[in-house]
Motif scaffolding. Structure first.
Motif, PDB file in Angstrom:
ATOM      1  N   PRO A 244       0.810  -1.231   0.000  1.00 28.75           N
ATOM      2  CA  PRO A 244       0.000   0.000   0.000  1.00 28.75           C
ATOM      3  C   PRO A 244       0.839   1.274   0.000  1.00 28.75           C
ATOM      4  N   THR A 245       1.983   1.249   0.669  1.00 31.27           N
ATOM      5  CA  THR A 245       2.839   2.438   0.698  1.00 31.27           C
ATOM      6  C   THR A 245       3.441   2.709  -0.671  1.00 31.27           C
ATOM      7  N   LEU A 246       3.920   1.662  -1.339  1.00 31.55           N
ATOM      8  CA  LEU A 246       4.485   1.837  -2.675  1.00 31.55           C
ATOM      9  C   LEU A 246       3.427   2.310  -3.668  1.00 31.55           C
ATOM     10  N   LYS A 247       2.206   1.844  -3.498  1.00 29.38           N
ATOM     11  CA  LYS A 247       1.107   2.271  -4.374  1.00 29.38           C
ATOM     12  C   LYS A 247       0.856   3.770  -4.216  1.00 29.38           C
ATOM     13  N   LYS A 248       0.841   4.256  -2.979  1.00 28.36           N
ATOM     14  CA  LYS A 248       0.644   5.687  -2.725  1.00 28.36           C
ATOM     15  C   LYS A 248       1.755   6.521  -3.346  1.00 28.36           C
ATOM     16  N   ILE A 249       2.986   6.044  -3.183  1.00 27.01           N
ATOM     17  CA  ILE A 249       4.142   6.782  -3.719  1.00 27.01           C
ATOM     18  C   ILE A 249       4.075   6.820  -5.242  1.00 27.01           C
ATOM     19  N   PHE A 250       3.726   5.695  -5.857  1.00 30.98           N
ATOM     20  CA  PHE A 250       3.626   5.623  -7.319  1.00 30.98           C
ATOM     21  C   PHE A 250       2.549   6.575  -7.838  1.00 30.98           C
ATOM     22  N   GLU A 251       1.430   6.616  -7.149  1.00 37.43           N
ATOM     23  CA  GLU A 251       0.313   7.471  -7.579  1.00 37.43           C
ATOM     24  C   GLU A 251       0.652   8.960  -7.501  1.00 37.43           C
ATOM     25  N   LYS A 252       1.688   9.295  -6.720  1.00 37.70           N
ATOM     26  CA  LYS A 252       2.129  10.688  -6.624  1.00 37.70           C
ATOM     27  C   LYS A 252       3.222  11.031  -7.641  1.00 37.70           C
ATOM     28  N   GLY A 253       3.551  10.068  -8.510  1.00 38.21           N
ATOM     29  CA  GLY A 253       4.452  10.373  -9.614  1.00 38.21           C
ATOM     30  C   GLY A 253       5.838   9.781  -9.566  1.00 38.21           C
TER      31      GLY A 253
END
Length: 347
Positions: A231-240
């Motif tokens: 979930p943390t990597l997903k959030k970071i990816f979604e921010k660019g």
């Protein structure tokens, strides 16, 4: 401003005098062409280094100085951090010798902090004999993190292979409790910034290895990969940020998946360093990313078993000097580009 090569001041902490540090330093600068790339300043004592030079039958010429404003460009400078003699016993773990390793490192860090040297390359220390009332750090990185601005991150580098760590010198049974969303976000942001400004890659692709075997196999072998990492990597990816994973660590390096990424982040020390050293031992460099100053070191320790025998491989130390210079130049170019105003088309 870009410096001429020979004007780049490379500070060098001497490390453990009973180890191979002095030997790999002297061997590196026996090649006179190195002095066309930089001016070295070794933080030690010129008499002691001359004794070691004679023992190892080195041909280098040493320039003793007592102050940093006495640096002679194009020469191998030795700053006298102390004046007294030190008993050298190659291959021996000596608490007294550890004190001089600390003196050298602290003085070099101070010079780096004050801008009197441009970069710092540290020779290997013994993490046990440096411990003292006034120095209680597991190693170089933790002290640099305290003294210099930023968030230190151990990044192992060999050509295009770059392996960073989410956690470094902590016991294995403490790793899972250290993996928080805050830590993961901070470390990935640090490595992203480093790859951009220090390695001149504008849109870095970053891979993250899972904590548990097979990334937990859906929670059967541990839940941290599903509950924290994914979930943390997903959030970071979604921010660019181009971050991918977690990947199962067991086959990641053997299948050459690392070739697809500009950096790989391991969750703990040995998960990253065992494959890195297997692939690059003797040529790898330990780079402390995330700080406002530049520090590199070879990817090995004091090697007491071969100290004083004149057979130490100095390639990793030489590569550490090269990388420090390359990063120094990359940072200067990045700073110059960042300060230039964007051109707009005239209507």
């Amino acid at each position: 401003m870009t410096k001429k090569a020979e004007n780049i001041i490379v500070g060098i902490s001497i490390g453990d005098l009973n180890g191979i540090g002095s030997e790999i330093i002297l061997k590196t600068f026996e090649d006179s062409r190195m002095l066309e790339l930089c001016t070295p300043v070794i933080f030690a004592n010129v008499k002691i280094l001359s004794f070691i030079k004679k023992t190892l039958e080195s041909t280098v010429m040493l320039q003793g100085i007592d102050r940093l404003d006495q640096i002679v460009l194009g020469k191998i400078n030795v700053l006298n951090v102390w004046q007294e003699g030190v008993d050298i016993n190659f291959g021996v773990n000596d608490e007294n010798v550890g004190k001089y390793a600390t003196k050298s490192f602290v003085a070099a860090t101070k010079a780096l902090k004050e801008g009197k040297i441009d970069v710092l390359v540290t020779a290997p220390i013994n993490k046990y004999n440096i411990q003292a009332e006034n120095f209680k750090f597991p190693g170089h990185t933790d002290y640099l993190d305290q003294e210099l601005e930023g968030n230190a991150l151990m990044l192992m580098v060999q050509d295009n292979l770059r392996v960073g760590l989410l956690t470094d010198h902590i016991p294995l049974n403490d790793v899972a409790s250290h993996l928080t969303e805050e830590l993961i976000v901070k470390k990935i942001e640090t490595i992203k910034k480093t790859i951009i400004q220090d390695f001149s890659i504008n849109k870095p692709k970053i891979a993250v290895l899972g904590l548990n075997p097979h990334c937990g196999d859906g929670g059967v072998i541990g839940k941290e990969d599903d509950t924290i990492l994914k979930p943390t990597l997903k959030k970071i990816f979604e921010k660019g940020t181009l971050v991918f994973g977690p990947f199962a660590a067991d086959g990641f390096f053997g299948s050459h998946q690392y070739d697809k990424y500009d950096a790989v982040i391991a969750t703990y020390h040995d998960q990253g360093l065992i494959p890195f050293k297997t692939l690059s031992f003797g040529n790898g460099v330990n780079y402390t990313a995330g700080l406002n100053k530049i520090r590199t070191s070879p990817d090995h320790g004091t090697a007491y078993d071969i100290a004083g025998k004149g057979i130490a491989d100095y390639n990793s130390f030489k590569e550490a000097v090269y990388l420090a210079i390359d990063v120094f130049n990359s940072r200067n170019e990045y700073a110059e580009i960042s300060q230039k105003p964007l051109k707009t088309k005239e209507k």
